[in-house]
Design a protein around this motif. Structure first.
Motif, PDB file in Angstrom:
ATOM      1  N   GLY A  68       0.835  -1.203   0.000  1.00  0.00           N
ATOM      2  CA  GLY A  68       0.000   0.000   0.000  1.00  0.00           C
ATOM      3  C   GLY A  68       0.864   1.245   0.000  1.00  0.00           C
ATOM      4  O   GLY A  68       2.092   1.166   0.060  1.00  0.00           O
ATOM      5  N   GLY A  69       0.217   2.393  -0.067  1.00  0.00           N
ATOM      6  CA  GLY A  69       0.915   3.670  -0.061  1.00  0.00           C
ATOM      7  C   GLY A  69       1.207   4.163   1.354  1.00  0.00           C
ATOM      8  O   GLY A  69       1.090   3.410   2.326  1.00  0.00           O
ATOM      9  N   ILE A  70       1.570   5.445   1.472  1.00  0.00           N
ATOM     10  CA  ILE A  70       1.963   6.034   2.762  1.00  0.00           C
ATOM     11  C   ILE A  70       0.882   5.818   3.817  1.00  0.00           C
ATOM     12  O   ILE A  70       1.153   5.358   4.926  1.00  0.00           O
ATOM     13  N   PRO A 132      10.045   6.543   8.707  1.00  0.00           N
ATOM     14  CA  PRO A 132       9.140   6.028   9.748  1.00  0.00           C
ATOM     15  C   PRO A 132       7.780   5.541   9.232  1.00  0.00           C
ATOM     16  O   PRO A 132       7.249   4.568   9.761  1.00  0.00           O
ATOM     17  N   THR A 133       7.223   6.180   8.201  1.00  0.00           N
ATOM     18  CA  THR A 133       5.862   5.821   7.777  1.00  0.00           C
ATOM     19  C   THR A 133       5.776   4.396   7.234  1.00  0.00           C
ATOM     20  O   THR A 133       4.736   3.753   7.372  1.00  0.00           O
ATOM     21  N   ASN A 134       6.840   3.899   6.594  1.00  0.00           N
ATOM     22  CA  ASN A 134       6.747   2.526   6.082  1.00  0.00           C
ATOM     23  C   ASN A 134       7.801   1.593   6.673  1.00  0.00           C
ATOM     24  O   ASN A 134       8.152   0.577   6.090  1.00  0.00           O
ATOM     25  N   PRO A 208       9.028  16.079  -3.562  1.00  0.00           N
ATOM     26  CA  PRO A 208       9.752  14.804  -3.551  1.00  0.00           C
ATOM     27  C   PRO A 208       9.975  14.252  -4.959  1.00  0.00           C
ATOM     28  O   PRO A 208       9.135  14.443  -5.851  1.00  0.00           O
ATOM     29  N   LEU A 209      11.086  13.571  -5.117  1.00  0.00           N
ATOM     30  CA  LEU A 209      11.429  12.958  -6.407  1.00  0.00           C
ATOM     31  C   LEU A 209      11.192  11.462  -6.328  1.00  0.00           C
ATOM     32  O   LEU A 209      11.566  10.820  -5.347  1.00  0.00           O
ATOM     33  N   PRO A 269       1.815  14.357   4.469  1.00  0.00           N
ATOM     34  CA  PRO A 269       3.255  14.061   4.438  1.00  0.00           C
ATOM     35  C   PRO A 269       3.799  13.888   3.025  1.00  0.00           C
ATOM     36  O   PRO A 269       3.097  13.426   2.127  1.00  0.00           O
ATOM     37  N   ASP A 270       5.051  14.258   2.858  1.00  0.00           N
ATOM     38  CA  ASP A 270       5.748  14.063   1.586  1.00  0.00           C
ATOM     39  C   ASP A 270       6.396  12.677   1.500  1.00  0.00           C
ATOM     40  O   ASP A 270       6.648  12.172   0.420  1.00  0.00           O
ATOM     41  N   GLY A 271       6.703  12.091   2.662  1.00  0.00           N
ATOM     42  CA  GLY A 271       7.494  10.856   2.641  1.00  0.00           C
ATOM     43  C   GLY A 271       8.961  11.183   2.385  1.00  0.00           C
ATOM     44  O   GLY A 271       9.414  12.313   2.570  1.00  0.00           O
TER      45      GLY A 271
END
Length: 307
Positions: A68-70, A132-134, A208-209, A269-271
């Protein structure tokens, strides 16, 4: 791996597994084994053991995972860690027990430290803290790489690992709560166009890139590695180029033909600031991605939303 080898594709309905299945069929492999998650719950140790003992596959592509995503990664932290560990532990161990000739384990670019030097080289693994998010998902995937290496070291099992960059392609997940950025943008812009909405809101700053690899390219890379790579350590799979989320959003907007405005929700969040893969290792082995980003997105959009 010859055309009649018995090949098990775990996770054959997902984005990556379905692409591997299509590629194997295209290349003339005929003895392919699949199971849906309803038919075989790979989190179940007993049922996974029964399946391997019964089917005795010679080659395994391990593309089954909870993904899944963020938002999904950050919300379902326990499930992302537990379920991915269970799936890969059961499959890798049973591949060893049942004498599988070769297994390819698939991970993700999120295994690398959040602030690792760019582009991300294979030897940056475990050199710093994760995003931290993933983190739970990343830890599971790191465990999978190390598990393949441990079985190779202790038992001489021919288990290898590939770490793809951000994926897109047919059979992607378009659920706005759980999807990755590219399918989410495609759906948002398509629905905004259909409903004639004045604007589309995109998460973060757009700075973000990210690098994007078509699943058909990844599938070709997986078959290539199965035929040409037998060693410790994982191999990055990517295109070696990235794009800002802002430029990606503008590209998707153009492909969809949406005329409204873009609004950036900077409270979201940008991640990780950048996640570009160093693909020198796989390029030196003799493989390179072929599908351009605009061409790939256009193809995905037409197949998903135009048909």
């Amino acid at each position: 791996m010859d055309k009649h080898s018995k090949i098990y594709v775990a996770g054959h309905r997902g984005l990556v597994g379905s692409a591997i299945l299509r590629a194997l069929e295209k290349h003339g492999y005929t003895n392919l084994v699949t199971r849906t998650s309803q038919e075989l719950d790979l989190r179940d140790q007993h049922r996974t053991a029964e399946f391997f003992a019964q089917e005795k596959p010679q080659y395994v592509f391990l593309a089954a995972a909870k993904v899944g995503g963020i938002q999904a990664n950050n919300t379902y932290r326990a499930e992302f860690l537990y379920e991915n560990l269970m799936i890969q532990n059961n499959v890798i161990h049973q591949a060893h027990i049942n004498g599988v000739k070769k297994l390819l384990f698939l991970g993700s670019s999120c295994i690398y430290p959040k602030l690792a030097p760019q582009p991300l080289k294979e030897d940056s693994l475990l050199t710093g803290p994760l995003e931290p998010t993933n983190e739970p998902y990343a830890i599971a995937k790191i465990a999978g790489i190390k598990m393949c290496d441990a079985y190779r070291s202790q038992y001489n099992s021919n288990f290898i690992s590939a770490m793809p960059t951000n994926m897109y392609g047919p059979n992607d997940n378009y659920d706005l709560n759980n999807s990755h950025v590219l399918p989410a943008l495609l759906r948002k812009f398509h629905e905004a166009k259909e409903q004639n909405l004045p604007n589309v809101t995109v998460w973060g700053t757009g700075k973000p890139l990210r690098e994007f690899l078509h699943s058909d390219d990844l599938a070709e890379a997986c078959i290539f590695l199965m035929q040409n790579y037998d060693d410790f350590g994982h191999v990055n799979v990517g295109v070696g180029e990235d794009i800002s989320i802002k430029d990606l959003a503008l590209l998707v907007k153009k492909i969809v033909g949406y005329e409204g405005d873009l609004v950036w929700d900077t409270s979201k969040p940008d991640g990780t600031p950048r996640k570009l893969m160093d693909v020198t290792k796989i390029n030196n082995l003799g493989w390179k991605a072929k599908i351009g980003l605009e061409e790939g997105i256009r193809d995905v959009y037409e197949k998903k939303f135009k048909n």
